[in-house]
Design a protein around this motif. Structure first.
Motif, PDB file in Angstrom:
ATOM      1  N   SER A 113     -15.677 -38.359  28.171  1.00 58.48           N
ATOM      2  CA  SER A 113     -15.550 -38.298  29.631  1.00 58.48           C
ATOM      3  C   SER A 113     -14.410 -39.142  30.177  1.00 58.48           C
ATOM      4  O   SER A 113     -14.332 -39.365  31.392  1.00 58.48           O
ATOM      5  N   LYS A 114     -13.532 -39.609  29.293  1.00 58.92           N
ATOM      6  CA  LYS A 114     -12.402 -40.401  29.774  1.00 58.92           C
ATOM      7  C   LYS A 114     -11.424 -39.558  30.585  1.00 58.92           C
ATOM      8  O   LYS A 114     -10.733 -40.068  31.469  1.00 58.92           O
ATOM      9  N   LEU A 115     -11.336 -38.255  30.255  1.00 56.31           N
ATOM     10  CA  LEU A 115     -10.478 -37.343  30.995  1.00 56.31           C
ATOM     11  C   LEU A 115     -11.321 -36.183  31.512  1.00 56.31           C
ATOM     12  O   LEU A 115     -12.323 -35.819  30.905  1.00 56.31           O
ATOM     13  N   GLU A 116     -10.894 -35.579  32.604  1.00 53.03           N
ATOM     14  CA  GLU A 116     -11.625 -34.449  33.174  1.00 53.03           C
ATOM     15  C   GLU A 116     -11.137 -33.105  32.650  1.00 53.03           C
ATOM     16  O   GLU A 116     -11.647 -32.065  33.054  1.00 53.03           O
ATOM     17  N   SER A 117     -10.184 -33.120  31.764  1.00 55.72           N
ATOM     18  CA  SER A 117      -9.646 -31.885  31.207  1.00 55.72           C
ATOM     19  C   SER A 117     -10.729 -31.113  30.443  1.00 55.72           C
ATOM     20  O   SER A 117     -11.372 -31.662  29.531  1.00 55.72           O
ATOM     21  N   PRO A 118     -10.954 -29.840  30.786  1.00 54.19           N
ATOM     22  CA  PRO A 118     -11.949 -29.040  30.044  1.00 54.19           C
ATOM     23  C   PRO A 118     -11.633 -28.946  28.554  1.00 54.19           C
ATOM     24  O   PRO A 118     -12.541 -28.960  27.717  1.00 54.19           O
ATOM     25  N   ARG A 119     -10.343 -28.858  28.231  1.00 52.66           N
ATOM     26  CA  ARG A 119      -9.972 -28.764  26.823  1.00 52.66           C
ATOM     27  C   ARG A 119     -10.306 -30.062  26.092  1.00 52.66           C
ATOM     28  O   ARG A 119     -10.826 -30.038  24.968  1.00 52.66           O
ATOM     29  N   ASN A 123     -13.110 -30.241  23.107  1.00 52.36           N
ATOM     30  CA  ASN A 123     -12.813 -30.677  21.739  1.00 52.36           C
ATOM     31  C   ASN A 123     -13.777 -31.770  21.283  1.00 52.36           C
ATOM     32  O   ASN A 123     -14.251 -31.762  20.137  1.00 52.36           O
ATOM     33  N   TRP A 124     -14.085 -32.707  22.156  1.00 56.25           N
ATOM     34  CA  TRP A 124     -15.021 -33.765  21.789  1.00 56.25           C
ATOM     35  C   TRP A 124     -16.438 -33.221  21.650  1.00 56.25           C
ATOM     36  O   TRP A 124     -17.216 -33.691  20.800  1.00 56.25           O
ATOM     37  N   ASP A 125     -16.793 -32.240  22.462  1.00 56.69           N
ATOM     38  CA  ASP A 125     -18.109 -31.603  22.299  1.00 56.69           C
ATOM     39  C   ASP A 125     -18.218 -30.936  20.928  1.00 56.69           C
ATOM     40  O   ASP A 125     -19.256 -31.005  20.264  1.00 56.69           O
TER      41      ASP A 125
END
Length: 385
Positions: A113-119, A123-125
């Motif tokens: 959740s450090k960035l709001e970028s969906p990509r 990737n972390w998911d």
């Protein structure tokens, strides 16, 4: 000094065999739902908010839960040094794969959740899903290989384990079945927690997938039981057993027997309670999820199923803790692979002092963090993942 120890050597060996089983069950139950939630992430959570709900359910507790694995590894090192040397060297590459998967988990929680970028978040998911699935698969494959026997021998002069297998040999058909069973069990366990402590579509999907995972667990467990009974040779000690003898695995003789891993269930019929719990717990969990009655009872049922599966394997192998497929007489048992009498006694005293403290603290943490995790609770918490 040993004359002052109130418990004889054989009794202490039995106690530590039981404690090792308890630690493995504790790890499976406490960290199993963490791995299960991660493995189920793409199936139960389809939006970013739903995924945050699932991750924040286990994010605050996974570190404490993983202590059970570290403690089990430390107990093996101190109480069963030959088991530690043989298993951690023989399964080295598999352990590295599991370690890689486990390392991805904290990184994924912290950075997702450090960035709001969906990509970025997607990737972390995917990394978290990989972590839960692969770690559970490797642990199950390792257990399957223990039942099959490990291709290892012992140096007759130093008792140093010599592993003669290779990485891909670990993934035999039976070992893969055990690995998939492990993934199904953690998925069931994680789904029960999600259905119990979340709401909305996340809980609804968790109930649906959890019921499927529970039925799959039953099917694979029963299939594995028939495979062990009729397709795998068990090991039996054919020489005299002295529970108080110094540890020396090469001092015994071992014979292979068709269906030999089932003999303990004939000798001690009460052991059938373990596979009954493995099947009955999963069946009850599936039923409760199917009718939407998910709560503490479903979680206890899922936990009982997990414990039953592990106990079934332990009871079948007893007194072996790491059989050898290439040199059966070199297989390790609880009678010939332990530390000294004094070491086991001192460790038992430390365990009797510290384990209740750890258990009480864990219970307190879960009491403080009880309740459902929802989108609203995440928005209200500045520390949410």
């Amino acid at each position: 000094m040993e004359t002052l120890i109130p418990l004889d050597y054989g009794t202490l060996r039995m106690i530590w065999w039981g404690l090792l089983g308890a630690l493995l069950i504790g790890f499976a139950i406490m960290d199993g739902f963490d791995l299960g939630v991660a493995a189920l992430l793409p199936l139960v959570a389809r939006t970013d908010v739903e995924r945050r709900v699932a991750l924040n359910l286990v994010g605050p507790v996974w570190e404490g839960n993983q202590v059970w694995l570290i403690t089990a590894g430390g107990a093996i090192f101190a109480a069963w040094p030959l088991l530690y040397a043989a298993s951690f060297s023989g399964f080295y590459l598999a352990m590295m794969l599991a370690l890689l998967a486990l390392i991805l988990r904290p990184v994924g929680f912290k950075y997702r959740s450090k960035l709001e970028s969906p990509r970025w978040r997607g990737n972390w998911d995917a990394a978290l899903c990989f972590s839960g699935t692969i770690a559970a698969l490797v642990f199950g494959v390792a257990m399957g290989n223990v039942i099959l026997g490990v291709p290892a021998s012992l140096d007759p002069d130093t008792l140093r384990p010599v592993y003669t297998g290779h990485f891909f040999q670990l993934f035999s058909p039976f070992a893969l079945l055990s690995g998939i069973l492990s993934v199904a069990l953690v998925a069931m366990h994680g789904a029960v927690l999600l259905a119990w402590r979340t709401d909305g579509m996340v809980a609804a999907r968790a109930r649906r997938w959890g019921a499927v995972a529970a039925l799959l667990s039953i099917t694979l467990f029963v299939l594995g039981g028939f495979w062990v009974a009729y397709g795998i040779q068990g090991h039996a000690i054919t020489s005299a057993i002295d529970p108080a003898a110094p540890s020396n695995p090469l001092a015994k003789s071992v014979a292979l027997q068709a269906g030999g891993w089932m003999r303990n269930f004939t000798t001690w019929p009460a052991m059938w309670l373990a596979p009954a719990a493995g099947v009955g717990g999963a069946l009850l969990a599936s039923l409760l999820m199917s009718i939407g009655r998910v709560g503490p009872l479903a979680f206890l049922a899922s936990s009982a199923s997990f414990a039953g599966v592990i106990l079934t394997a332990g009871f079948a192998l007893f007194p072996f803790i790491l059989p050898s497929s290439s040199e059966p007489a070199a297989g390790l048992t609880i009678w010939d692979a332990s530390s000294s009498h004094l070491t086991l006694w001192i460790m038992l005293l430390v365990t009797l002092i510290l384990l209740p403290i750890v258990t009480a603290y864990t219970a307190w943490v879960y009491r403080v963090m009880r309740g459902k995790v929802t989108a609203e609770s995440i928005d209200a918490s500045p520390h949410a993942y």
